[in-house]
Design a protein around this motif. Sequence first.
Motif, short mmCIF file in Angstrom:
data_model
loop_
_atom_site.label_atom_id
_atom_site.label_comp_id
_atom_site.label_asym_id
_atom_site.label_seq_id
_atom_site.Cartn_x
_atom_site.Cartn_y
_atom_site.Cartn_z
N GLU A 45 -5.41 28.41 -5.89
CA GLU A 45 -3.88 28.63 -5.64
C GLU A 45 -3.46 28.65 -4.17
OE1 GLU A 45 -1.19 27.49 -7.54
OE2 GLU A 45 -3.43 26.58 -8.93
N LYS A 46 -3.90 30.00 -4.36
CA LYS A 46 -3.99 30.31 -2.71
C LYS A 46 -3.82 29.43 -1.30
CE LYS A 46 -5.45 35.17 -2.81
NZ LYS A 46 -6.10 36.10 -2.23
N VAL A 47 -5.48 28.79 -1.64
CA VAL A 47 -5.18 27.54 -0.49
C VAL A 47 -4.30 26.63 -0.41
CG1 VAL A 47 -6.72 25.98 0.20
CG2 VAL A 47 -7.28 27.60 -0.21
N VAL A 48 -3.76 26.52 -1.95
CA VAL A 48 -2.84 25.24 -2.83
C VAL A 48 -1.68 25.76 -2.17
CG1 VAL A 48 -0.81 24.57 -4.60
CG2 VAL A 48 -4.24 24.18 -4.66
N ALA A 49 -1.22 26.80 -1.76
CA ALA A 49 0.27 27.41 -1.77
C ALA A 49 0.20 27.23 0.16
CB ALA A 49 -0.23 29.23 -1.66
N SER A 50 -0.57 28.07 1.02
CA SER A 50 -1.14 27.53 2.33
C SER A 50 -1.02 26.37 2.13
CB SER A 50 -2.04 28.34 2.91
OG SER A 50 -3.46 27.28 2.71
N LEU A 51 -1.63 25.25 1.66
CA LEU A 51 -0.48 23.68 2.02
C LEU A 51 0.66 23.12 1.60
CD1 LEU A 51 -3.83 21.90 0.55
CD2 LEU A 51 -3.94 22.44 3.01
N ALA A 58 0.86 -1.09 -0.43
CA ALA A 58 -0.17 0.17 0.29
C ALA A 58 1.33 1.19 -0.46
CB ALA A 58 -1.07 -0.46 0.99
N ILE A 59 0.30 2.79 -0.91
CA ILE A 59 1.08 3.27 -0.37
C ILE A 59 0.20 4.21 0.30
CG2 ILE A 59 2.33 5.76 -1.85
CD1 ILE A 59 1.37 3.55 -4.25
N ALA A 60 1.07 5.55 1.01
CA ALA A 60 -0.02 6.20 1.72
C ALA A 60 0.35 7.80 1.57
CB ALA A 60 0.69 5.94 3.22
N PRO A 61 -0.50 8.40 0.78
CA PRO A 61 -0.07 9.66 -0.11
C PRO A 61 -0.47 10.43 0.62
CG PRO A 61 -1.58 9.09 -1.05
CD PRO A 61 -1.46 7.45 -0.63
N GLY A 62 0.63 11.91 0.93
CA GLY A 62 -0.04 13.45 1.92
C GLY A 62 -0.55 13.91 1.14
N LEU A 63 -0.33 15.18 0.57
CA LEU A 63 -0.89 16.10 -0.25
C LEU A 63 -0.39 15.79 -1.41
CD1 LEU A 63 -0.81 18.98 2.24
CD2 LEU A 63 -2.75 17.43 1.81
N PHE A 64 -1.66 15.71 -2.53
CA PHE A 64 -0.89 16.08 -3.95
C PHE A 64 -1.55 16.43 -5.21
CE2 PHE A 64 1.82 12.43 -2.38
CZ PHE A 64 2.85 11.87 -4.03
N ARG A 65 -1.54 17.40 -6.41
CA ARG A 65 -1.81 18.05 -7.02
C ARG A 65 -2.35 16.88 -8.03
NH1 ARG A 65 -1.29 23.30 -8.60
NH2 ARG A 65 0.12 23.56 -6.74
N THR A 66 -3.92 16.99 -7.32
CA THR A 66 -5.07 16.18 -8.38
C THR A 66 -5.53 17.61 -8.83
OG1 THR A 66 -6.05 15.90 -6.31
CG2 THR A 66 -4.02 13.92 -7.14
N PRO A 67 -7.39 16.92 -9.32
CA PRO A 67 -8.29 17.68 -9.58
C PRO A 67 -9.04 18.49 -8.39
CG PRO A 67 -7.87 15.98 -11.66
CD PRO A 67 -7.09 15.99 -10.24
#
Length: 256
Positions: free
Chosen positions: A205-211, A189-198
Amino acid sequence: MQWENYVVVVTGGASGLGLGVVEAVVEKGGRAVIFDLDEAKAEEVCDRFGERVTHAHMNVTDEDSVKAGIKHAIDTFGAIHACVNCAGIAPPQKILGRKGVMPLENFESVIQVNLVGTFNVMRLAAEQMANNEPYSTHGERGVIINTASVAAFEGQMGQIAYSASKAGVVGMSLPAARDLSSTGIRVNAIAPGLFRTPLAEGLGEKVVASLEETVEFPKRLGLPKEFAHLVTFLIENEYMNGEVVRLDGSIRMAAK
């Protein structure tokens, strides 16, 4: 193993992490079968790659639907060598919020898709893989890779259902590997963190930048191709079995 004529089933393969896996499989020279409810997107992917990719309109929680998808894969490519489970949902909701207690059916629906759906596809894919002729000197017949999440370990507020479902995926990894060891099928299994998905890009972008600032290094979201790179490594490395691998830029999720 050899990638030529190697067949990989990918649930949720029409977008996000699953699409990244499909692209990597084709680039390696293999063939991919997309299991996805989004028929339009799946057909777009098939059009891109031609005969190397096919699609089955499939609901992971429905036994007959998955059986039909498995049959389509066999009828089209003749075998299934790997199964990568990426399909999942993540609706946020607290146990008790401003609108009252979480309805039981909301919790159950997430468990049904993320955990039961993963198990459902895994068991039926394994049944088919057991029919394969061994393709390694040690008798390997197939590989299953399930998608967990860092939320399995550090679930945030509002992730009670999602975290429980992904913790279940983590918990299945070792016993599944043990159950299927006699048939020559590996399970990781893979446990991914935060990924750039749809889903992430839809936050703005502001929320993504904070993440991105919450990631230790590199200070960005992961890319589907990086997830797919780990998938292909787990397929290729015969000694990787019964493992849960975090892929998260060393993030440790805060409470909120």
